[in-house]
Enzyme design. Structure first.
Site, PDB file in Angstrom:
ATOM      1  N   HIS A 130      -0.806  -2.560  -4.569  1.00  0.00           N
ATOM      2  CA  HIS A 130      -0.174  -3.472  -5.524  1.00  0.00           C
ATOM      3  C   HIS A 130      -0.100  -2.911  -6.938  1.00  0.00           C
ATOM      4  O   HIS A 130      -0.332  -3.623  -7.925  1.00  0.00           O
ATOM      5  CB  HIS A 130      -0.906  -4.818  -5.544  1.00  0.00           C
ATOM      6  CG  HIS A 130      -0.801  -5.584  -4.263  1.00  0.00           C
ATOM      7  ND1 HIS A 130       0.335  -5.573  -3.473  1.00  0.00           N
ATOM      8  CD2 HIS A 130      -1.691  -6.410  -3.632  1.00  0.00           C
ATOM      9  CE1 HIS A 130       0.137  -6.350  -2.419  1.00  0.00           C
ATOM     10  NE2 HIS A 130      -1.070  -6.858  -2.480  1.00  0.00           N
TER      11      HIS A 130
ATOM     12  N   ARG B  62       0.801  -1.219   0.000  1.00  0.00           N
ATOM     13  CA  ARG B  62       0.000   0.000   0.000  1.00  0.00           C
ATOM     14  C   ARG B  62       0.839   1.278   0.000  1.00  0.00           C
ATOM     15  O   ARG B  62       1.898   1.334   0.624  1.00  0.00           O
ATOM     16  CB  ARG B  62      -0.939   0.010   1.211  1.00  0.00           C
ATOM     17  CG  ARG B  62      -2.004  -1.064   1.157  1.00  0.00           C
ATOM     18  CD  ARG B  62      -2.840  -1.115   2.436  1.00  0.00           C
ATOM     19  NE  ARG B  62      -3.965  -2.024   2.274  1.00  0.00           N
ATOM     20  CZ  ARG B  62      -3.887  -3.344   2.479  1.00  0.00           C
ATOM     21  NH1 ARG B  62      -2.742  -3.898   2.851  1.00  0.00           N
ATOM     22  NH2 ARG B  62      -4.956  -4.098   2.297  1.00  0.00           N
TER      23      ARG B  62
ATOM     24  N   HIS C  19       2.974 -12.751  -4.896  1.00  0.00           N
ATOM     25  CA  HIS C  19       1.860 -12.799  -3.954  1.00  0.00           C
ATOM     26  C   HIS C  19       1.271 -14.209  -3.842  1.00  0.00           C
ATOM     27  O   HIS C  19       0.059 -14.382  -3.723  1.00  0.00           O
ATOM     28  CB  HIS C  19       0.777 -11.807  -4.388  1.00  0.00           C
ATOM     29  CG  HIS C  19      -0.162 -11.399  -3.298  1.00  0.00           C
ATOM     30  ND1 HIS C  19      -1.121 -12.245  -2.783  1.00  0.00           N
ATOM     31  CD2 HIS C  19      -0.307 -10.232  -2.634  1.00  0.00           C
ATOM     32  CE1 HIS C  19      -1.821 -11.613  -1.853  1.00  0.00           C
ATOM     33  NE2 HIS C  19      -1.344 -10.391  -1.739  1.00  0.00           N
TER      34      HIS C  19
ATOM     35  N   GLU D 143       5.243 -12.460   1.688  1.00  0.00           N
ATOM     36  CA  GLU D 143       5.694 -11.629   0.583  1.00  0.00           C
ATOM     37  C   GLU D 143       6.926 -10.804   0.960  1.00  0.00           C
ATOM     38  O   GLU D 143       6.807  -9.771   1.612  1.00  0.00           O
ATOM     39  CB  GLU D 143       4.578 -10.682   0.151  1.00  0.00           C
ATOM     40  CG  GLU D 143       3.250 -11.342  -0.136  1.00  0.00           C
ATOM     41  CD  GLU D 143       2.115 -10.341  -0.108  1.00  0.00           C
ATOM     42  OE1 GLU D 143       2.089  -9.449  -0.989  1.00  0.00           O
ATOM     43  OE2 GLU D 143       1.270 -10.423   0.806  1.00  0.00           O
TER      44      GLU D 143
END
Length: 382
Positions: free
Chosen positions: A131, A105, A206, A346
């Site tokens: 993303h 974000r 992801h 991630e």
């Protein structure tokens, strides 16, 4: 004793050489489907001698499947995803995708670079950019540049050119994603990028895992997770880091010695768990940014014996426990994915780094290439 028809003896070296050649990792290319504009999407399946295989599709440079054996040798696909291209297009969920330009974000979708302000699309509940935006790299067809196989591993390299202004980002960026699978259970992903003008970058994968197997009746709550991070970045109600680097000691965020995920994922006494609806937080890896990949997380499923280690050169790892999986979309084999059915680990730069200088830099400059190497390493325990 084994002899050739000509009377010679097969030596140990000859046997080793023959086995080595037979066990070299392989790559198989096929078609996964066609987009509405006629673009064909490729699928490349990499297979190692130990039975581990990974299928990567060129839509979003996505890890579509990851098949690994349990302690008894039984294979299962441990990656959540779809069986077909149509679902990846119609119901994007980042499952296994390469995300960029900026993973995670950015507060308000705003950042300033060289004194100029930029506004990105607000695709995260209308308040943040997430993303890379609604047209991020996970939503685009990548070009397959090369497919190779051999004793050192099988690999596929994909490329994407993102023009200046794409999703509001400055600079034209040429990015590549290279997946390499060896015969020992290492799936290495190399992310590289160059730019012709200053911009920001943060690439990761992801993938969402369930070591019991995607769609298995057992979720990830009994998986054991270890993270070598003594601090994490707490967030506000919009899941943007507050800027604090908080010690994990004494909290449900302490995975330094390993803990079962169920022990803290629903502990509403911690406001951070309430904000994330579970774990959806960046952990500050003790090793920081490194030249060679180091351990970022270790995930274990006691029942199957499967183990997944995630290694990275980046300073953080985002842990997301599938908190927004609500059964809305059907995954592979029509499996209904629900909250807690998978976990994403991630590795990346910290969320909102462009707006928080003490997190470091996420800038990509001409002449200074970006490189992120991450590894998904699979094994089993007794």
């Amino acid at each position: 004793m084994i002899r050739f028809i000509f009377g010679g003896v097969i030596t140990a070296a000859m046997i080793f050489s023959t086995v080595s050649m037979a066990s070299a990792a392989t790559a198989k290319r096929s078609t996964f489907g066609t987009l509405s504009d006629g673009t064909e999407i490729d699928a490349v399946t990499l297979t190692g001698a130990n039975g581990v295989s990974a299928t990567i599709i060129s839509f979003g440079a996505t890890l579509q499947a990851f098949r690994v054996p349990d302690r008894n040798g039984k294979l299962a696909d441990i990656e959540l995803g779809y069986d077909n291209l149509a679902d990846y297009v119609a119901h994007p969920n980042y499952w296994g995708a390469t995300v960029g330009r900026y993973a995670n974000r950015i507060a308000g979708g705003k950042f300033t670079l060289d004194g100029k302000a930029y506004q990105l699309p607000l695709n995260d509940n209308g308040v943040n950019s997430l993303h890379g935006g609604p047209g991020g790299w996970d939503r685009l067809p990548w070009k397959v540049v090369s497919v190779t196989e051999g004793e050192r591993g099988a690999s596929v390299r994909m490329e994407l050119v993102s023009a200046a202004g794409d999703q509001g980002y400055p600079g034209t960026v040429r990015a590549t994603a290279t997946y390499t699978l060896d015969d020992h259970g290492d799936l290495t992903i190399d992310y590289d990028a160059v730019t012709d003008a200053p911009t920001i970058i943060n690439m990761t994968n992801h993938a969402i895992f369930n070591l019991a197997g995607e769609g298995d009746e057992r979720n990830i709550l009994q998986h054991r997770l270890t993270i070598p991070a003594s601090r994490f970045t707490p967030v506000n109600a919009n899941l943007i880091p507050t800027g604090e680097l908080r010690d994990v000691a004494g909290s449900v965020f302490d995975f330094t010695k390993g803990r079962v995920i169920a022990e803290g994922i629903r502990d509403g006494q911690d406001q951070q768990i309430v904000y994330g609806r579970g774990y959806d937080h960046n952990f500050v890896l003790d090793a920081g940014t490194t030249a060679e990949p180091k351990l970022a997380a270790r995930l274990e499923d006691p029942q199957s014996g499967r183990v997944l280690e995630v290694l990275t050169t980046e300073p953080g790892v985002q842990v997301y426990t599938g908190n927004f999986l609500d059964g809305t979309f059907l995954g592979k084999s029509k499996h209904v994915y629900r909250m807690g059915d998978g976990i994403a680990l991630e590795p990346q730069r910290f969320p909102d780094t462009p707006n928080q200088p003490k997190f470091g830099s996420a800038e990509l400059m001409p002449g200074k290439p970006y490189h992120h190497r991450m590894i998904f390493r699979v094994s089993t325990t007794d």
